[in-house]
Design a protein around this motif. Sequence first.
Motif, PDB file in Angstrom:
ATOM      1  N   TYR A  32       0.816  -1.222   0.000  1.00 43.85           N
ATOM      2  CA  TYR A  32       0.000   0.000   0.000  1.00 43.85           C
ATOM      3  C   TYR A  32       0.849   1.271   0.000  1.00 43.85           C
ATOM      4  O   TYR A  32       0.315   2.363  -0.110  1.00 43.85           O
ATOM      5  CB  TYR A  32      -0.981  -0.022   1.185  1.00 43.85           C
ATOM      6  N   GLU A  68       9.605   3.154   9.316  1.00 44.06           N
ATOM      7  CA  GLU A  68       8.152   2.974   9.486  1.00 44.06           C
ATOM      8  C   GLU A  68       7.767   2.913  10.967  1.00 44.06           C
ATOM      9  O   GLU A  68       8.234   3.707  11.744  1.00 44.06           O
ATOM     10  CB  GLU A  68       7.671   1.762   8.682  1.00 44.06           C
ATOM     11  N   SER A  69       6.959   1.908  11.339  1.00 41.59           N
ATOM     12  CA  SER A  69       6.367   1.948  12.687  1.00 41.59           C
ATOM     13  C   SER A  69       7.335   1.688  13.829  1.00 41.59           C
ATOM     14  O   SER A  69       6.972   1.885  14.989  1.00 41.59           O
ATOM     15  CB  SER A  69       5.213   0.961  12.788  1.00 41.59           C
ATOM     16  N   PHE A 101      -2.813  -2.010  12.722  1.00 36.68           N
ATOM     17  CA  PHE A 101      -2.142  -0.764  13.157  1.00 36.68           C
ATOM     18  C   PHE A 101      -2.875   0.507  12.740  1.00 36.68           C
ATOM     19  O   PHE A 101      -2.720   1.544  13.349  1.00 36.68           O
ATOM     20  CB  PHE A 101      -0.690  -0.727  12.672  1.00 36.68           C
ATOM     21  N   ASN A 120      -1.005   3.579  14.806  1.00 38.30           N
ATOM     22  CA  ASN A 120      -0.989   4.831  14.052  1.00 38.30           C
ATOM     23  C   ASN A 120      -1.672   5.976  14.795  1.00 38.30           C
ATOM     24  O   ASN A 120      -1.132   7.087  14.878  1.00 38.30           O
ATOM     25  CB  ASN A 120      -1.646   4.650  12.681  1.00 38.30           C
ATOM     26  N   GLU A 165       4.472   8.057   0.604  1.00 40.07           N
ATOM     27  CA  GLU A 165       3.559   7.830   1.729  1.00 40.07           C
ATOM     28  C   GLU A 165       2.600   9.014   1.916  1.00 40.07           C
ATOM     29  O   GLU A 165       1.412   8.815   2.195  1.00 40.07           O
ATOM     30  CB  GLU A 165       4.394   7.584   2.988  1.00 40.07           C
ATOM     31  N   ASN A 172      -4.548   7.366   7.355  1.00 36.51           N
ATOM     32  CA  ASN A 172      -3.988   8.124   8.477  1.00 36.51           C
ATOM     33  C   ASN A 172      -4.608   9.518   8.574  1.00 36.51           C
ATOM     34  O   ASN A 172      -4.742  10.079   9.667  1.00 36.51           O
ATOM     35  CB  ASN A 172      -2.463   8.225   8.343  1.00 36.51           C
ATOM     36  N   TYR A 196       4.369  12.665  11.667  1.00 36.60           N
ATOM     37  CA  TYR A 196       4.310  11.198  11.760  1.00 36.60           C
ATOM     38  C   TYR A 196       4.767  10.553  10.449  1.00 36.60           C
ATOM     39  O   TYR A 196       5.579   9.609  10.452  1.00 36.60           O
ATOM     40  CB  TYR A 196       2.877  10.757  12.113  1.00 36.60           C
ATOM     41  N   CYS A 200       8.186   8.204   9.866  1.00 42.83           N
ATOM     42  CA  CYS A 200       8.096   6.852   9.296  1.00 42.83           C
ATOM     43  C   CYS A 200       9.000   6.703   8.071  1.00 42.83           C
ATOM     44  O   CYS A 200       9.389   5.592   7.710  1.00 42.83           O
ATOM     45  CB  CYS A 200       6.661   6.533   8.879  1.00 42.83           C
ATOM     46  N   TYR A 248       0.811  -5.709  16.864  1.00 46.37           N
ATOM     47  CA  TYR A 248      -0.602  -5.427  16.561  1.00 46.37           C
ATOM     48  C   TYR A 248      -1.484  -6.604  16.964  1.00 46.37           C
ATOM     49  O   TYR A 248      -1.365  -7.101  18.074  1.00 46.37           O
ATOM     50  CB  TYR A 248      -0.771  -5.019  15.089  1.00 46.37           C
ATOM     51  N   VAL A 266       6.414  -1.774   8.803  1.00 42.77           N
ATOM     52  CA  VAL A 266       6.140  -2.344   7.470  1.00 42.77           C
ATOM     53  C   VAL A 266       7.310  -2.186   6.498  1.00 42.77           C
ATOM     54  O   VAL A 266       7.260  -2.707   5.389  1.00 42.77           O
ATOM     55  CB  VAL A 266       4.839  -1.778   6.831  1.00 42.77           C
TER      56      VAL A 266
HETATM   57  N1  LIG Z   1       2.959  -0.702  10.652  1.00 49.09           N
HETATM   58  C1  LIG Z   1       3.632   0.254  10.049  1.00 49.09           C
HETATM   59  O1  LIG Z   1       4.843   0.219   9.947  1.00 49.09           O
HETATM   60  C2  LIG Z   1       2.800   1.334   9.414  1.00 49.09           C
HETATM   61  C3  LIG Z   1       3.560   2.612   9.158  1.00 49.09           C
HETATM   62  C4  LIG Z   1       3.067   3.375   7.970  1.00 49.09           C
HETATM   63  N2  LIG Z   1       3.797   4.613   7.883  1.00 49.09           N
HETATM   64  C5  LIG Z   1       1.592   3.678   8.077  1.00 49.09           C
HETATM   65  O2  LIG Z   1       1.245   4.623   8.695  1.00 49.09           O
HETATM   66  O3  LIG Z   1       0.787   2.969   7.553  1.00 49.09           O
END
Ligand SMILES: NC(=O)CC[C@H](N)C(=O)O
Length: 322
Positions: A32, A68-69, A101, A120, A165, A172, A196, A200, A248, A266
């Motif tokens: 995604y 990322e997360s 998430f 998130n 992103e 988000n 945010y 990430c 998660y 991710v």
């Molecule tokens: N689980 C993740 O790493 C998600 C982070 C990604 N930046 C998001 O907001 O979807």
Amino acid sequence: MITRLTFDQISTAVHDAYEACKDIKGGQNAHYIPYLANINPSLFGISLCLPDGRLISVGDTDYRFGIESVSKVHTAILALEQHGAQAILDDIGADATGLPFNSIFAILLENDRPSTPLVNAGAIAACSLVEPHGDADGKWKAIFDNMAALLGSEPVLIDELYHSESATNFDNRSITWLLQEYGRIYDDPEMSLDLYTRQCSLGVTAEQLAISAATIADDGVNPLTKQRAFGAELTSKVVALMSAVGFYEHSGDWLYATGLPAKTGVGGAVIGVMPGLFGVCAFAPPLDDAGNSVKAQAALKHLMKSLNLNVFSNTHFDLVET
Ligand SMILES: NC(=O)CC[C@H](N)C(=O)O
């Protein structure tokens, strides 16, 4: 019971985990986020850092990928540092959601609280809490500097990932505005979302993340720079957050199976913290259905099993020289 563990034993276990897992197939890159979909899926590395700064690295541990997360942990530490543990509990929460998430349902179910800074919703709320309030540049500097202090070196923004992103993060955006409606965004909503998204998109290596995990394991002192990154009293809070929701909707299964407090992203990274003993990062891009790296999970599970470690066991380990 106290068991002695040597550097060589840990080093062998890291290399064995790499060998045992390097040919594992399965999972898919995060699809995604266009940038992540195109990363080489065969990249794989494990890096482990001890509190004295010694590093054990195997595979692609100097490849720079999207944090990322995993960044949620770093910025949760900053928010905890700036506001204190009670304020973070009151303003965000420390609960597992049991849901994906990016779940909006989790926000509705939890009666308007974002649940935890490690999903998130709570991570965007954490960015909104970062001081200096109302100052986008100042807040970004605080997030970046905090990250660098934990890593022991600077991360590098991956512009392409940030733009990829930003152009696709409609979920988000919805989360941010729902939280705003509930009074759970504590600064400008669009600014908080952008911070945010940017955090990430920071590029880091498995080695850097292992050092940051070791900083948590070492009660806030970075094992490489020897600089204090956060107050020791926060360690148990950070490890509790990671344990509760690091994977998660698979968090309980993970903890039950491995006994390793850990956090995924991710981008393909998983960091793990054994307080007092080590911090570790495994990295491989293909993910399972919850967004957790398939190979990194297998590698860390292998490592914990072969060292007979478990954060919940009554066996305590001493690192000895021989
Ligand atoms: N689980 C993740 O790493 C998600 C982070 C990604 N930046 C998001 O907001 O979807």
